[in-house]
Write a protein that holds these residues in place. Structure first.
Motif, PDB file in Angstrom:
ATOM      1  N   GLN A  76     -11.368  42.882 -37.504  1.00 19.38           N
ATOM      2  CA  GLN A  76     -11.047  41.771 -38.398  1.00 19.38           C
ATOM      3  C   GLN A  76      -9.542  41.681 -38.647  1.00 19.38           C
ATOM      4  OE1 GLN A  76     -13.464  42.715 -41.788  1.00 19.38           O
ATOM      5  NE2 GLN A  76     -15.292  41.745 -40.959  1.00 19.38           N
ATOM      6  N   VAL A  77      -8.901  42.824 -38.856  1.00 23.47           N
ATOM      7  CA  VAL A  77      -7.460  42.833 -39.091  1.00 23.47           C
ATOM      8  C   VAL A  77      -6.714  42.354 -37.852  1.00 23.47           C
ATOM      9  CG1 VAL A  77      -5.486  44.352 -39.494  1.00 23.47           C
ATOM     10  CG2 VAL A  77      -7.530  44.596 -40.885  1.00 23.47           C
ATOM     11  N   LEU A  78      -7.142  42.793 -36.681  1.00 23.96           N
ATOM     12  CA  LEU A  78      -6.492  42.369 -35.444  1.00 23.96           C
ATOM     13  C   LEU A  78      -6.668  40.871 -35.201  1.00 23.96           C
ATOM     14  CD1 LEU A  78      -7.274  45.375 -33.080  1.00 23.96           C
ATOM     15  CD2 LEU A  78      -5.085  44.781 -34.146  1.00 23.96           C
ATOM     16  N   HIS A  79      -7.852  40.338 -35.510  1.00 24.00           N
ATOM     17  CA  HIS A  79      -8.064  38.895 -35.387  1.00 24.00           C
ATOM     18  C   HIS A  79      -7.171  38.136 -36.360  1.00 24.00           C
ATOM     19  CE1 HIS A  79     -11.228  38.832 -32.430  1.00 24.00           C
ATOM     20  NE2 HIS A  79     -11.931  39.722 -33.106  1.00 24.00           N
ATOM     21  N   SER A  80      -7.048  38.656 -37.561  1.00 26.28           N
ATOM     22  CA  SER A  80      -6.178  38.034 -38.555  1.00 26.28           C
ATOM     23  C   SER A  80      -4.725  38.047 -38.094  1.00 26.28           C
ATOM     24  CB  SER A  80      -6.318  38.760 -39.891  1.00 26.28           C
ATOM     25  OG  SER A  80      -5.407  38.265 -40.827  1.00 26.28           O
ATOM     26  N   LEU A  81      -4.286  39.164 -37.542  1.00 24.91           N
ATOM     27  CA  LEU A  81      -2.925  39.263 -37.019  1.00 24.91           C
ATOM     28  C   LEU A  81      -2.723  38.280 -35.876  1.00 24.91           C
ATOM     29  CD1 LEU A  81      -0.155  40.648 -36.907  1.00 24.91           C
ATOM     30  CD2 LEU A  81      -1.191  42.369 -35.422  1.00 24.91           C
ATOM     31  N   ASP A  82      -3.693  38.183 -34.992  1.00 26.41           N
ATOM     32  CA  ASP A  82      -3.613  37.245 -33.875  1.00 26.41           C
ATOM     33  C   ASP A  82      -3.495  35.817 -34.385  1.00 26.41           C
ATOM     34  OD1 ASP A  82      -3.740  36.532 -31.070  1.00 26.41           O
ATOM     35  OD2 ASP A  82      -5.782  35.819 -31.480  1.00 26.41           O
ATOM     36  N   ASN A  83      -4.300  35.456 -35.373  1.00 24.24           N
ATOM     37  CA  ASN A  83      -4.232  34.114 -35.942  1.00 24.24           C
ATOM     38  C   ASN A  83      -2.887  33.857 -36.611  1.00 24.24           C
ATOM     39  OD1 ASN A  83      -6.817  33.446 -35.108  1.00 24.24           O
ATOM     40  ND2 ASN A  83      -7.763  34.141 -37.009  1.00 24.24           N
ATOM     41  N   THR A  84      -2.366  34.848 -37.301  1.00 19.31           N
ATOM     42  CA  THR A  84      -1.061  34.699 -37.953  1.00 19.31           C
ATOM     43  C   THR A  84       0.036  34.488 -36.926  1.00 19.31           C
ATOM     44  OG1 THR A  84      -1.787  36.114 -39.776  1.00 19.31           O
ATOM     45  CG2 THR A  84       0.579  35.815 -39.514  1.00 19.31           C
ATOM     46  N   LEU A  85       0.011  35.264 -35.853  1.00 15.19           N
ATOM     47  CA  LEU A  85       1.013  35.093 -34.794  1.00 15.19           C
ATOM     48  C   LEU A  85       0.882  33.733 -34.113  1.00 15.19           C
ATOM     49  CD1 LEU A  85       1.065  38.652 -33.209  1.00 15.19           C
ATOM     50  CD2 LEU A  85       2.822  37.588 -34.626  1.00 15.19           C
ATOM     51  N   GLN A 136      -0.222  30.986 -35.577  1.00 14.61           N
ATOM     52  CA  GLN A 136       0.325  30.022 -36.532  1.00 14.61           C
ATOM     53  C   GLN A 136       1.846  30.077 -36.527  1.00 14.61           C
ATOM     54  OE1 GLN A 136      -1.418  31.036 -40.280  1.00 14.61           O
ATOM     55  NE2 GLN A 136      -3.359  30.023 -39.846  1.00 14.61           N
ATOM     56  N   PHE A 137       2.385  31.270 -36.447  1.00 18.57           N
ATOM     57  CA  PHE A 137       3.837  31.431 -36.415  1.00 18.57           C
ATOM     58  C   PHE A 137       4.422  30.703 -35.211  1.00 18.57           C
ATOM     59  CE2 PHE A 137       7.636  33.834 -35.171  1.00 18.57           C
ATOM     60  CZ  PHE A 137       8.381  33.716 -36.339  1.00 18.57           C
ATOM     61  N   ASN A 138       3.778  30.844 -34.062  1.00 23.86           N
ATOM     62  CA  ASN A 138       4.266  30.192 -32.851  1.00 23.86           C
ATOM     63  C   ASN A 138       4.052  28.685 -32.881  1.00 23.86           C
ATOM     64  OD1 ASN A 138       5.240  32.504 -31.590  1.00 23.86           O
ATOM     65  ND2 ASN A 138       3.252  32.996 -30.701  1.00 23.86           N
ATOM     66  N   ASP A 139       3.019  28.217 -33.573  1.00 27.19           N
ATOM     67  CA  ASP A 139       2.714  26.783 -33.630  1.00 27.19           C
ATOM     68  C   ASP A 139       3.566  26.034 -34.649  1.00 27.19           C
ATOM     69  OD1 ASP A 139       0.821  27.148 -31.692  1.00 27.19           O
ATOM     70  OD2 ASP A 139      -0.871  27.242 -33.084  1.00 27.19           O
ATOM     71  N   ASN A 140       4.277  26.731 -35.514  1.00 28.45           N
ATOM     72  CA  ASN A 140       5.038  26.071 -36.575  1.00 28.45           C
ATOM     73  C   ASN A 140       6.440  25.656 -36.128  1.00 28.45           C
ATOM     74  OD1 ASN A 140       3.025  26.176 -38.486  1.00 28.45           O
ATOM     75  ND2 ASN A 140       3.681  28.128 -39.326  1.00 28.45           N
ATOM     76  N   GLY A 141       6.630  25.431 -34.867  1.00 31.63           N
ATOM     77  CA  GLY A 141       7.921  24.946 -34.403  1.00 31.63           C
ATOM     78  C   GLY A 141       8.961  26.031 -34.262  1.00 31.63           C
ATOM     79  N   ASN A 142       8.552  27.256 -34.135  1.00 35.97           N
ATOM     80  CA  ASN A 142       9.489  28.361 -33.966  1.00 35.97           C
ATOM     81  C   ASN A 142       9.616  28.736 -32.499  1.00 35.97           C
ATOM     82  OD1 ASN A 142      10.054  28.724 -36.744  1.00 35.97           O
ATOM     83  ND2 ASN A 142       8.110  29.793 -36.989  1.00 35.97           N
ATOM     84  N   GLU A 143       9.877  27.729 -31.660  1.00 38.33           N
ATOM     85  CA  GLU A 143      10.001  27.989 -30.234  1.00 38.33           C
ATOM     86  C   GLU A 143      11.210  28.872 -29.941  1.00 38.33           C
ATOM     87  OE1 GLU A 143       9.735  24.659 -31.287  1.00 38.33           O
ATOM     88  OE2 GLU A 143       7.588  24.530 -30.945  1.00 38.33           O
ATOM     89  N   ASN A 144      12.188  28.869 -30.859  1.00 38.35           N
ATOM     90  CA  ASN A 144      13.395  29.666 -30.649  1.00 38.35           C
ATOM     91  C   ASN A 144      13.114  31.165 -30.736  1.00 38.35           C
ATOM     92  OD1 ASN A 144      14.568  27.178 -30.617  1.00 38.35           O
ATOM     93  ND2 ASN A 144      15.528  27.363 -32.616  1.00 38.35           N
ATOM     94  N   VAL A 145      12.049  31.520 -31.404  1.00 37.34           N
ATOM     95  CA  VAL A 145      11.729  32.936 -31.621  1.00 37.34           C
ATOM     96  C   VAL A 145      10.695  33.364 -30.586  1.00 37.34           C
ATOM     97  CG1 VAL A 145      10.858  34.625 -33.256  1.00 37.34           C
ATOM     98  CG2 VAL A 145      12.189  32.693 -34.079  1.00 37.34           C
ATOM     99  N   SER A 146      11.063  34.323 -29.775  1.00 34.40           N
ATOM    100  CA  SER A 146      10.138  34.792 -28.749  1.00 34.40           C
ATOM    101  C   SER A 146       9.284  35.931 -29.303  1.00 34.40           C
ATOM    102  CB  SER A 146      10.909  35.273 -27.520  1.00 34.40           C
ATOM    103  OG  SER A 146      11.639  36.443 -27.842  1.00 34.40           O
ATOM    104  N   SER A 147       8.228  36.233 -28.595  1.00 34.94           N
ATOM    105  CA  SER A 147       7.355  37.324 -29.018  1.00 34.94           C
ATOM    106  C   SER A 147       8.089  38.663 -28.956  1.00 34.94           C
ATOM    107  CB  SER A 147       6.091  37.366 -28.173  1.00 34.94           C
ATOM    108  OG  SER A 147       6.420  37.547 -26.809  1.00 34.94           O
TER     109      SER A 147
END
Length: 85
Positions: A21-30, A32-43
């Motif tokens: 559950q925690v890993l799924h939550s982390l995946d969803n958060t990441l 969302q982070f990538n979908d919020n227009g933060n293309e400048n920030v790479s993984s």
């Protein structure tokens, strides 16, 4: 099925379920982070920041363990002094 499992096995499975559950939550958060227009920030940048936080948490943990160990030694020395007197 739970009746067939020992208490330890049930506990291990519950912990794996919480971890999943925690890993799924982390995946969803990441995501969302990538979908919020933060293309400048790479993984890689995010991973580097997480590693820095991990190092700091490890340092705090080490300092805490050292402090507790020092406190235990001080108490032991005080008890030994009181026994001698």
């Amino acid at each position: 099925m739970r009746e067939e499992l020992s208490l330890l096995q049930q506990n291990v499975l519950e912990r794996y379920q919480k971890l999943a559950q925690v890993l799924h939550s982390l995946d969803n958060t990441l995501k969302q982070f990538n979908d919020n227009g933060n293309e400048n920030v790479s993984s890689e940048v995010v991973l580097q920041q997480i590693r820095e936080i991990e190092v700091k948490i490890g340092l705090v943990g080490t300092l805490l363990k050292g402090s507790v160990y020092s406190l235990v030694l001080q108490r032991r020395q005080e008890l030994e002094r009181n026994e001698i007197v």
